[in-house]
Every structure is written in structure tokens, then in C-alpha cells.
Design a protein around this motif. Sequence first.
Motif, PDB file in Angstrom:
ATOM      1  N   HIS A   1       0.842  -1.195   0.000  1.00 40.65           N
ATOM      2  CA  HIS A   1       0.000   0.000   0.000  1.00 40.65           C
ATOM      3  C   HIS A   1       0.877   1.245   0.000  1.00 40.65           C
ATOM      4  O   HIS A   1       1.871   1.326   0.734  1.00 40.65           O
ATOM      5  N   TRP A   2       0.522   2.229  -0.820  1.00 41.32           N
ATOM      6  CA  TRP A   2       1.382   3.405  -1.004  1.00 41.32           C
ATOM      7  C   TRP A   2       1.704   4.097   0.313  1.00 41.32           C
ATOM      8  O   TRP A   2       2.838   4.545   0.508  1.00 41.32           O
TER       9      TRP A   2
ATOM     10  N   VAL B   1       1.490  14.583  -1.297  1.00 43.50           N
ATOM     11  CA  VAL B   1       0.071  14.243  -1.441  1.00 43.50           C
ATOM     12  C   VAL B   1      -0.804  15.087  -0.520  1.00 43.50           C
ATOM     13  O   VAL B   1      -2.021  14.921  -0.501  1.00 43.50           O
TER      14      VAL B   1
ATOM     15  N   ILE C   1      -3.846  16.996  -2.115  1.00 46.54           N
ATOM     16  CA  ILE C   1      -4.922  16.085  -2.521  1.00 46.54           C
ATOM     17  C   ILE C   1      -5.719  15.636  -1.309  1.00 46.54           C
ATOM     18  O   ILE C   1      -6.954  15.698  -1.286  1.00 46.54           O
TER      19      ILE C   1
ATOM     20  N   HIS D   1      -6.269   0.606  -3.265  1.00 45.92           N
ATOM     21  CA  HIS D   1      -6.430   1.295  -4.534  1.00 45.92           C
ATOM     22  C   HIS D   1      -6.063   0.386  -5.702  1.00 45.92           C
ATOM     23  O   HIS D   1      -5.429  -0.655  -5.540  1.00 45.92           O
TER      24      HIS D   1
ATOM     25  N   ARG E   1      -3.991  -0.574  -9.173  1.00 40.81           N
ATOM     26  CA  ARG E   1      -2.541  -0.618  -9.367  1.00 40.81           C
ATOM     27  C   ARG E   1      -1.971   0.731  -9.803  1.00 40.81           C
ATOM     28  O   ARG E   1      -0.941   1.166  -9.315  1.00 40.81           O
ATOM     29  N   PHE E   2      -2.662   1.407 -10.731  1.00 39.48           N
ATOM     30  CA  PHE E   2      -2.146   2.680 -11.239  1.00 39.48           C
ATOM     31  C   PHE E   2      -2.150   3.745 -10.150  1.00 39.48           C
ATOM     32  O   PHE E   2      -1.144   4.454  -9.962  1.00 39.48           O
ATOM     33  N   THR E   3      -3.269   3.881  -9.440  1.00 37.12           N
ATOM     34  CA  THR E   3      -3.373   4.894  -8.387  1.00 37.12           C
ATOM     35  C   THR E   3      -2.353   4.643  -7.290  1.00 37.12           C
ATOM     36  O   THR E   3      -1.684   5.571  -6.819  1.00 37.12           O
ATOM     37  N   ASN E   4      -2.219   3.385  -6.893  1.00 39.24           N
ATOM     38  CA  ASN E   4      -1.259   3.036  -5.843  1.00 39.24           C
ATOM     39  C   ASN E   4       0.162   3.372  -6.274  1.00 39.24           C
ATOM     40  O   ASN E   4       0.943   3.943  -5.504  1.00 39.24           O
TER      41      ASN E   4
ATOM     42  N   LEU F   1       1.093   5.569  -8.555  1.00 39.87           N
ATOM     43  CA  LEU F   1       1.244   7.015  -8.687  1.00 39.87           C
ATOM     44  C   LEU F   1       1.504   7.666  -7.332  1.00 39.87           C
ATOM     45  O   LEU F   1       2.439   8.468  -7.183  1.00 39.87           O
ATOM     46  N   LEU F   2       0.697   7.323  -6.333  1.00 37.87           N
ATOM     47  CA  LEU F   2       0.857   7.908  -5.003  1.00 37.87           C
ATOM     48  C   LEU F   2       2.192   7.489  -4.373  1.00 37.87           C
ATOM     49  O   LEU F   2       2.872   8.291  -3.731  1.00 37.87           O
TER      50      LEU F   2
END
Length: 237
Positions: free
Chosen positions: A16-17, A174, A177, A201, A203-206, A208-209
Motif C-alpha cells: 500500500h502506497w 500528497v 490532494i 487502490h 494498481r495505477f493509483t497506488n 502514482l501515489l
Amino acid sequence: MDLKETEVLGDAINDHWYYSSKVKAVEKFLGKSPVNTILDVGAGSGFFSKYLLKNTSAKEAWCVDISYPSESDETYLDKPLYLRKAIQPIHAELVMLMDVLEHVEDDIGLLSEYVEKVPTGATFLITVPAFQFLWSGHDDFLEHKRRYTLQQLESVVEACGLQLKKGAYFFGGVFPIAAALRLADRGQSKAKTPKSQLAQHGRFTNALLKGICNLEIPMMNFNRIAGLSVFCVAQKP
């Protein structure tokens, strides 16, 4: 680390990010000082202790949490991991209170208790959630008493007789946001049941963050402006 968040994220917590970035920030903020014994106060699942046992010279960890159903002696990567509901004085080089002080009414009293339990020279790593104006249902869910500014946490640390080494905010990248989302949600959340805002989240959102946070880590020592978490390192003189 709150056990409630472990239940929310489950096995996904390691990627998790938020937590994958935070453990890297912990390692960066602590630096390379050798550590044999870790005392992890309010340890929950022992997430941070396990990371340091795996990635540093630390040889053992004592995890203390009143939420444990029982006490036990375990191993992690062939290193001792002791789970305790309370602990007597101990020779620990590193004491961690990872998002713990915000859970108690008397934060100075709790920190002072553990200052007395460890020897001169012990390093303290403390994190707390930042800025009272970011209060949300997430804080209610985790039963927080308050959020802190960097100056407020440093005042607590010094009131306990610790020598402040450095302090900073993290998750500054972050921050805009998260602040916008929390402020937007505040007007709609009064009638809602409090719940964690951590989520699994895509895969892409995780990614990115996580990428935003990883870019911040090399510069985090200089961030005394804003973030979602406050970090502080201090030493018992």
C-alpha cells in the motif's frame, strides 16, 4: 500501527502506497546509526519493527501493545520478536512510537513513562498525524484525541526531557490532494458512521501515489511546512 488499519488493508498492507512509503521514510529519517534492540510502543502488528529487522542491523524487537490478546515470543527472519502487553525497563537503543501519542489524553505522561524505561543515549522515533484542521471520520474511527503541528510535537518531546535531534513533515507531496478530499468530505460526514479512509487502490493509483512519496523521501529532512504526518527524532540525554 493501529490494528484496525491492519484489518482494513489485510495482506495488501506491504504494498500500500501509504505504508510502503512510510517505512522507507522511517529508514531515511533514522539514518545509519547501529541498533541492536528495538522497543516498539503501540506496535500493533509490528509492521515497522519487522521492516527494520529485515532491512537494518537490528537484532531483536520488543513490541508493546495493550490490544494484544496474549503475550508471546516469536521469530521474524530468525530474529527474536517479543509481543508484550506491558514492559519493564529495557536496554533498547531505539524506541518507536508510530502514531501512538494521539491516542491518549496524556501524551507527555505516556512518552515520559518510556523515557524512564530505557538507558541514556536511546534514540526515540515518534510519528503523529498532522494538523487539526485535517480531522475527519478517519480520526474518529481510530479514536484519536488530537492531531499535531511539528512545533506541538517538538514541545511534547522536550517536555519529557528528550534532546530534539530533528523534526519534519512527511507526505507533503500528497498533502494538497488529501486536504482537499478531507475538507470536501467534512460537510457530508456528520451523519456517517466513522470509518478508515485507507483503502486498497487500483494498481495505477497506488503506483502514482507511491511514486510521489518516494520522490519526497530524499528531501524530507527539510520539510517543516506541511504534510500528513509529523516525524521527530530525539535522544535521551
